[in-house]
Design an enzyme around this catalytic site. Structure first.
Site, short mmCIF file in Angstrom:
data_model
loop_
_atom_site.label_atom_id
_atom_site.label_comp_id
_atom_site.label_asym_id
_atom_site.label_seq_id
_atom_site.Cartn_x
_atom_site.Cartn_y
_atom_site.Cartn_z
N CYS A 140 0.83 -1.20 0.00
CA CYS A 140 0.00 0.00 0.00
C CYS A 140 0.87 1.26 0.00
O CYS A 140 2.03 1.25 0.41
CB CYS A 140 -0.90 0.01 1.23
N GLU A 189 0.73 3.83 1.92
CA GLU A 189 1.14 4.27 3.26
C GLU A 189 2.41 3.55 3.73
O GLU A 189 3.34 4.16 4.25
CB GLU A 189 0.02 4.02 4.28
#
Length: 162
Positions: A72, A74
């Site tokens: 991801c 993040e």
């Protein structure tokens, strides 16, 4: 005994209402979605971080044909900050996306990313603000990643203090 968890966040009707620094960071995340590698889901997510020293770092999700080995935006961002700016703290992260319809509402970190973000907050003893938005529409500002993960698992549990 029944107990309840709740948290407060600030909702803006659009990015135009944000303070200048948050608006600029969200715009950077929005622009960076085009760099995501998401040929399978076509759900392109970007994260932009402002470090305490003012440095700006961006990252995107990176998919792989061998699901679920993608990463991801993040966690890509946290890895980049740790590698390129060791020991520096993150003040704010903005997230945005394209795909998944009109991209007209905020996107929130998945559970794995929430756990990783909380670990980073604890590691540096500092909350990380989140600015969550799509390409248009409302924007949510959350004062700490920990607010998104009640009853979180932490190092204290491993040390017997949890």
């Amino acid at each position: 005994m029944k107990q309840q968890f709740s948290f407060a966040y600030t909702r803006y009707d659009s990015a135009e209402e944000l303070p200048a620094a948050d608006k600029s960071l969200l715009e950077k995340a929005r622009e960076t979605t085009g760099d995501a590698y998401a040929p399978y889901s076509r759900f392109k997510v970007a994260a932009a971080a402002r470090l305490n020293d003012g440095s700006l770092v961006t990252a995107t999700n990176q998919e792989n044909a061998s699901y679920p080995v993608g990463i991801c935006a993040e966690r890509t961002l946290l890895s980049a900050v740790s590698a390129l700016y060791p020991g520096r703290k993150i003040d704010t992260i903005a997230l945005s996306y394209t795909g998944g319809g009109n991209a007209d509402r905020p996107v929130s970190p998945c559970g794995l990313c929430r756990q990783t973000l909380v670990e980073y907050e604890e590691r540096f003893s500092q909350p990380i603000r989140l600015v969550l938005g799509g390409q248009t529409g409302p924007v949510y500002v959350i004062s700490s990643c920990a607010d998104l993960l009640p009853l979180r698992f932490t190092a204290a549990h491993l040390n017997g203090a949890g």
